[in-house]
Design a protein around this motif. Structure first.
Motif, PDB file in Angstrom:
ATOM      1  N   LEU A 201       1.617  -4.278  -0.243  1.00 43.92           N
ATOM      2  CA  LEU A 201       1.030  -3.224  -1.067  1.00 43.92           C
ATOM      3  C   LEU A 201      -0.259  -3.690  -1.741  1.00 43.92           C
ATOM      4  CD1 LEU A 201       4.303  -1.863  -2.705  1.00 43.92           C
ATOM      5  CD2 LEU A 201       2.925  -0.725  -0.965  1.00 43.92           C
ATOM      6  N   GLU A 202      -0.280  -4.923  -2.197  1.00 45.95           N
ATOM      7  CA  GLU A 202      -1.471  -5.434  -2.877  1.00 45.95           C
ATOM      8  C   GLU A 202      -2.642  -5.584  -1.918  1.00 45.95           C
ATOM      9  OE1 GLU A 202      -0.041  -9.045  -4.465  1.00 45.95           O
ATOM     10  OE2 GLU A 202       1.204  -8.092  -6.004  1.00 45.95           O
ATOM     11  N   ASP A 203      -2.381  -6.086  -0.726  1.00 42.88           N
ATOM     12  CA  ASP A 203      -3.464  -6.389   0.204  1.00 42.88           C
ATOM     13  C   ASP A 203      -4.001  -5.161   0.926  1.00 42.88           C
ATOM     14  OD1 ASP A 203      -3.262  -8.973  -0.518  1.00 42.88           O
ATOM     15  OD2 ASP A 203      -2.773  -9.767   1.457  1.00 42.88           O
ATOM     16  N   TYR A 204      -3.130  -4.208   1.266  1.00 44.54           N
ATOM     17  CA  TYR A 204      -3.539  -3.107   2.138  1.00 44.54           C
ATOM     18  C   TYR A 204      -3.695  -1.763   1.433  1.00 44.54           C
ATOM     19  CZ  TYR A 204      -2.576  -6.294   5.968  1.00 44.54           C
ATOM     20  OH  TYR A 204      -2.594  -7.366   6.819  1.00 44.54           O
ATOM     21  N   LEU A 205      -3.154  -1.576   0.251  1.00 51.25           N
ATOM     22  CA  LEU A 205      -3.171  -0.248  -0.349  1.00 51.25           C
ATOM     23  C   LEU A 205      -3.704  -0.226  -1.785  1.00 51.25           C
ATOM     24  CD1 LEU A 205       0.229   1.029   1.070  1.00 51.25           C
ATOM     25  CD2 LEU A 205      -2.033   1.859   1.683  1.00 51.25           C
ATOM     26  N   LEU A 206      -3.190  -1.073  -2.647  1.00 59.26           N
ATOM     27  CA  LEU A 206      -3.532  -0.968  -4.063  1.00 59.26           C
ATOM     28  C   LEU A 206      -5.022  -1.211  -4.324  1.00 59.26           C
ATOM     29  CD1 LEU A 206      -0.471  -2.595  -5.849  1.00 59.26           C
ATOM     30  CD2 LEU A 206      -1.365  -0.297  -6.216  1.00 59.26           C
ATOM     31  N   HIS A 207      -5.576  -2.260  -3.771  1.00 57.46           N
ATOM     32  CA  HIS A 207      -6.986  -2.562  -4.023  1.00 57.46           C
ATOM     33  C   HIS A 207      -7.873  -1.471  -3.435  1.00 57.46           C
ATOM     34  CE1 HIS A 207     -10.552  -4.835  -4.854  1.00 57.46           C
ATOM     35  NE2 HIS A 207     -10.895  -4.854  -3.582  1.00 57.46           N
ATOM     36  N   GLN A 208      -7.561  -0.994  -2.240  1.00 62.88           N
ATOM     37  CA  GLN A 208      -8.342   0.069  -1.627  1.00 62.88           C
ATOM     38  C   GLN A 208      -8.248   1.359  -2.441  1.00 62.88           C
ATOM     39  OE1 GLN A 208     -10.487   0.025   0.957  1.00 62.88           O
ATOM     40  NE2 GLN A 208     -10.906   2.168   0.428  1.00 62.88           N
TER      41      GLN A 208
END
Length: 322
Positions: free
Chosen positions: A271-278
């Motif tokens: 979730l942190e790498d692929y969704l939250l930051h984006q």
């Protein structure tokens, strides 16, 4: 002064005299290299003898005696339950350190005792006579430590992403109408719709990767008209888009909290790498667009901004770019 003069006059002779006065390194008169006789009598180190014993430890029955320091460390470790060095060296006389079981290594006789229950569970699942012949997908074989509430939360987030994508599709259709005539806004909302659908597919792929089951929930139909008597359609639609991005960001953080509560490090990492930051960047992008539309007003400024969006998102000819 006389010695210095002699050295200057005959350096070679002085060096010879000094060499004769210097003690020789050979064996002479019971001494080896000028060392005391008790040290010269120590036999040289032979290959194969224990290095830990220093080559001079007492031997018991042909085996080097354990070093006193290692013996004391072993006794202390045995009393405290820690790592105990082995006092019985291997066949060359060298002593070794054998760690005790810590729980992080395979228990018992290698990995067999721990792997056997997992293999038995797979056999029971695959050989279940109640299952339909040839049907393997009754339960996931890849599932491992995947909490049921986390699986349900992923399905809910998939529904959120698809619902937002559905709303953006309706906005795209509205601004692409001939009586609205803002193809740049239509291209922008089409871009957002595809992005949200891509996020839903990422979540579905991860659900399958972890052995979960994707369950698509019902999607409510979105609005089809976005004209607002006070704000106009452009500002009304972009404000709605910003609200959707903020809501999605909040839902993703809630999903992250569920994964963290069950201790699922892989899910939180995904979730942190692929969704939250984006998603945080999407909120910023939508905020900037709302500010620009608000500055442009409801007249010619919206048309100019529409041209800029068309150039950025590839809809300069008034048709949706592929």
């Amino acid at each position: 002064m006389q010695l210095c003069t002699t050295l200057r006059q005959s350096p070679l002779g002085a060096r010879e005299r000094l060499g004769r006065e210097r003690p020789r390194l050979g064996v002479s008169g019971g001494r080896r290299g000028g060392l005391p006789a008790r040290l010269a009598a120590v036999p040289p180190f032979k290959e194969g003898e224990g290095a830990a014993s220093g080559g001079g430890s007492e031997r018991q029955g042909g085996v080097p005696a354990p070093d006193p320091v290692i013996r004391r460390a072993a006794e202390q470790a045995a009393r405290s339950g820690g790592l105990a060095p082995s006092l019985e060296g291997p066949a060359g006389g060298a002593e070794s350190l054998q760690p005790t079981q810590t729980g992080l290594v395979f228990q018992g006789q290698g990995m067999g005792e721990e792997v056997a229950p997992l293999v038995a569970a797979l056999d029971q699942q695959l050989m279940d006579p109640a299952a339909e012949p040839g049907r393997v997908a009754t339960r996931s074989l890849a599932r491992s430590s995947y909490a049921g509430n986390l699986e349900a939360a992923f399905n809910e987030q998939i529904n959120i992403e698809l619902t937002i994508s559905y709303v953006y599709t309706a906005m795209q259709a509205y601004f692409n109408r001939d009586d609205v005539g803002l193809p740049g806004f239509a291209a922008f909302f089409r871009h957002n719709s595809l992005e949200e659908r891509t996020h839903a597919e990422l979540l579905m792929n991860y659900q399958s990767q972890r052995g979960g089951r994707v369950k698509l929930l019902p999607i409510s139909p979105p609005e089809t008209e976005y004209w607002h008597p006070e704000k106009g359609d452009a500002l009304h639609a972009t404000e709605l888009a910003l609200s959707l991005e903020k809501l999605n960001f909040s839902k993703l953080r809630e999903l992250h909290n569920v994964a963290a509560a069950v201790g699922d490090a892989d899910a939180t990492h995904f979730l942190e790498d692929y969704l939250l930051h984006q998603q945080s960047k999407d909120v910023k992008e939508a905020s900037v667009l709302v500010s620009r539309v608000h500055r442009a007003g409801r007249g010619h400024g919206v048309v100019h901004l529409d041209h800029l969006l068309a150039e950025e998102y590839g809809n300069t000819d008034g048709a949706i770019a592929g």
